[in-house]
Design a protein around this motif. Structure first.
Motif, short mmCIF file in Angstrom:
data_model
loop_
_atom_site.label_atom_id
_atom_site.label_comp_id
_atom_site.label_asym_id
_atom_site.label_seq_id
_atom_site.Cartn_x
_atom_site.Cartn_y
_atom_site.Cartn_z
N PHE A 30 0.87 -1.17 0.00
CA PHE A 30 0.00 0.00 0.00
C PHE A 30 0.91 1.22 0.00
O PHE A 30 1.55 1.52 0.99
CB PHE A 30 -0.89 -0.02 1.25
CG PHE A 30 -1.94 1.06 1.29
CD1 PHE A 30 -3.20 0.84 0.77
CD2 PHE A 30 -1.66 2.30 1.85
CE1 PHE A 30 -4.17 1.82 0.81
CE2 PHE A 30 -2.62 3.30 1.90
CZ PHE A 30 -3.89 3.06 1.38
N ASP A 31 0.97 1.91 -1.16
CA ASP A 31 2.00 2.94 -1.35
C ASP A 31 1.43 4.32 -1.67
O ASP A 31 1.12 4.62 -2.83
CB ASP A 31 2.96 2.52 -2.45
CG ASP A 31 4.07 3.54 -2.67
OD1 ASP A 31 4.32 4.35 -1.75
OD2 ASP A 31 4.68 3.55 -3.75
N PRO A 32 1.32 5.19 -0.65
CA PRO A 32 0.93 6.58 -0.91
C PRO A 32 2.12 7.50 -1.18
O PRO A 32 1.95 8.70 -1.29
CB PRO A 32 0.23 7.00 0.39
CG PRO A 32 0.45 5.91 1.37
CD PRO A 32 1.38 4.92 0.77
N VAL A 33 3.32 6.94 -1.26
CA VAL A 33 4.55 7.73 -1.30
C VAL A 33 5.14 7.83 -2.70
O VAL A 33 5.51 8.91 -3.18
CB VAL A 33 5.60 7.17 -0.32
CG1 VAL A 33 6.88 7.99 -0.38
CG2 VAL A 33 5.04 7.16 1.10
N PHE B 83 1.67 10.03 -4.47
CA PHE B 83 3.07 10.34 -4.79
C PHE B 83 3.59 11.43 -3.85
O PHE B 83 4.10 12.46 -4.29
CB PHE B 83 3.19 10.78 -6.25
CG PHE B 83 2.50 9.85 -7.21
CD1 PHE B 83 3.00 8.58 -7.46
CD2 PHE B 83 1.32 10.24 -7.84
CE1 PHE B 83 2.35 7.72 -8.33
CE2 PHE B 83 0.67 9.39 -8.71
CZ PHE B 83 1.18 8.12 -8.96
N ALA B 84 3.47 11.19 -2.55
CA ALA B 84 3.89 12.18 -1.57
C ALA B 84 5.37 12.50 -1.68
O ALA B 84 5.80 13.60 -1.29
CB ALA B 84 3.56 11.70 -0.15
N ALA B 85 6.16 11.57 -2.21
CA ALA B 85 7.60 11.82 -2.37
C ALA B 85 7.88 12.85 -3.45
O ALA B 85 8.98 13.40 -3.52
CB ALA B 85 8.33 10.52 -2.69
N GLY B 86 6.91 13.09 -4.32
CA GLY B 86 7.08 14.09 -5.37
C GLY B 86 7.46 13.54 -6.73
O GLY B 86 7.32 14.23 -7.74
N ARG B 87 7.93 12.31 -6.77
CA ARG B 87 8.32 11.71 -8.05
C ARG B 87 7.34 10.61 -8.43
O ARG B 87 7.09 9.71 -7.62
CB ARG B 87 9.74 11.13 -7.99
CG ARG B 87 10.16 10.45 -9.32
CD ARG B 87 11.63 10.04 -9.32
NE ARG B 87 11.95 8.97 -8.38
CZ ARG B 87 11.80 7.67 -8.66
NH1 ARG B 87 11.31 7.27 -9.83
NH2 ARG B 87 12.13 6.75 -7.76
N VAL B 88 6.79 10.69 -9.63
CA VAL B 88 5.89 9.65 -10.12
C VAL B 88 6.76 8.54 -10.74
O VAL B 88 7.43 8.76 -11.75
CB VAL B 88 4.92 10.20 -11.18
CG1 VAL B 88 4.05 9.09 -11.72
CG2 VAL B 88 4.06 11.31 -10.58
N PRO B 89 6.78 7.36 -10.14
CA PRO B 89 7.68 6.30 -10.62
C PRO B 89 7.07 5.56 -11.81
O PRO B 89 5.91 5.75 -12.18
CB PRO B 89 7.80 5.37 -9.41
CG PRO B 89 6.47 5.54 -8.71
CD PRO B 89 6.05 6.96 -8.93
N GLU B 90 7.87 4.69 -12.40
CA GLU B 90 7.43 3.87 -13.51
C GLU B 90 7.72 2.41 -13.21
O GLU B 90 8.67 2.09 -12.49
CB GLU B 90 8.14 4.28 -14.80
CG GLU B 90 7.84 5.71 -15.24
CD GLU B 90 8.56 6.08 -16.52
OE1 GLU B 90 9.39 5.25 -16.99
OE2 GLU B 90 8.31 7.18 -17.04
N ALA B 91 6.90 1.52 -13.77
CA ALA B 91 7.08 0.08 -13.57
C ALA B 91 7.35 -0.58 -14.91
O ALA B 91 6.47 -0.58 -15.79
CB ALA B 91 5.84 -0.54 -12.93
N PRO B 92 8.54 -1.12 -15.14
CA PRO B 92 8.85 -1.79 -16.41
C PRO B 92 7.92 -2.99 -16.64
O PRO B 92 7.78 -3.85 -15.77
CB PRO B 92 10.30 -2.25 -16.23
CG PRO B 92 10.84 -1.41 -15.11
CD PRO B 92 9.69 -1.14 -14.21
#
Length: 334
Positions: free
Chosen positions: A210-213, A236-245
């Motif tokens: 469960f990832d709100p970060v 994306f509380a960390a500020g960076r929208v990640p990607e999943a290969p």
């Protein structure tokens, strides 16, 4: 009436103004007016002010996405999701009739104001989108925040094993008190999420993240999801929208699942009613209770949003607007 409004986009403390004589909003077709008692704050309130939220109401606008209030005309006390631009950081707001939910007399205003979005998001994420089953292992990030703390409690109540991360020793202690079996300080020097999770799961990993970060924690979480696990994208509380290969999902047989609680307001409103009923049931049984870190007056709302966005808060922040009593209920761990 009093209302916090912003007429341009920017940091909440820069653009929000408390208007002591704002115009009273009038309900349109299918809406009701509410005299606001308490308003729960969310990270999204900061995004609204900055103009980066998925919903961009016309300006000037008032933030505040979840309230407890009394329906003007009949006095019913309800939980509601305000209709922007007439948000809940005001003496009066508007809400669509389907976005109001009944509130029992034994649930106080502050507790109720902390429920709809945080617990609704956690409920929809874990059960509707994540398909959580008793006995599964759940990893919750930002576990001492509003949504994260809700996810910990709901997962424990459902019979899951809960692991958690939080930002700092005090927040780790809160996560453990809420029922997490293991909790780690994600900001500690040298912290390795992969090593920590694999160490306590025998190398298997977890069934649900469960990832709100987002950001780096999301990247590491992909490495600890078990086969057929679900990585829930909550924010994306960390500020960076990640990607999943895509090849990584194929090789490991896991799913990356979006959790947009608000979409159900138009897509399938019955889901929100079901979540509300489930939350009230758990609240009555004493197995969950909102972690309310602060109750602040209306005139401090802009500063409170800034504190929340900067990670200086624990649990839920609630703004007392009129007559709201402080939360008294606590989880019963038996």
């Amino acid at each position: 009436m009093r209302a916090w409004t912003y007429a341009e986009h920017g940091a909440p403390v820069d653009v929000l103004r408390l208007d002591p004589s704002a115009t009273m909003p009038a309900p349109g077709p299918g809406q009701v007016a509410l005299d606001v008692l308490a308003c729960g704050l969310n990270f999204a309130d900061s995004l609204l002010c900055r103009g980066t939220y998925q919903e961009r109401p016309p300006l000037p606008a008032t933030p505040g996405l979840e309230v407890v209030g009394r329906v003007v005309g009949d006095g019913r006390r309800v939980v509601a999701l305000p209709a922007l631009p007439h948000g809940g950081l005001a003496d009066r707001c508007l809400a669509a009739v389907p976005d109001t939910f009944p509130l029992p007399d034994d649930v106080d205003d502050v507790t109720a104001a902390a429920l709809p979005i945080t617990y609704g998001t956690a409920w929809v994420g874990l059960f509707r989108r994540g398909g959580l089953q008793a006995g599964e292992t759940v990893l919750v990030h930002a576990a001492a925040g509003g949504t994260g703390s809700a996810a910990v409690q709901l997962a424990v109540d459902a019979g899951a094993r809960v692991l958690a991360t939080a930002g700092g020793p005090d927040k780790v202690a809160h996560a453990l008190a809420l029922g997490a079996e293991e909790a780690w300080d994600s900001r500690a020097a040298g912290f390795d999420l992969v090593e920590a999770v694999r160490g306590v799961t025998g190398g298997r990993g977890v069934d649900i993240v469960f990832d709100p970060v987002g950001g780096d924690l999301f990247d590491a979480s992909r490495r600890v999801v078990a086969p057929e696990g679900r990585l829930l994208v909550v924010g994306f509380a960390a500020g960076r929208v990640p990607e999943a290969p895509a090849n990584h999902l194929l090789v490991k047989n896991y799913s990356v699942v979006g959790v947009h609680w608000g979409l159900y307001r138009t897509f399938d409103p019955g889901v929100l009613a079901t979540a509300h009923a489930g939350m009230l049931d758990a609240l009555r049984r004493g197995t969950v209770a909102p972690l309310v870190g602060a109750v602040r007056p209306l005139h401090e709302a802009a500063a409170a949003i800034d504190d929340l966005a900067a990670g200086r808060t624990t649990g839920k922040v609630v703004i007392r607007v009129a007559g709201a009593a402080p939360a008294t209920s606590r989880p019963n761990r038996g």
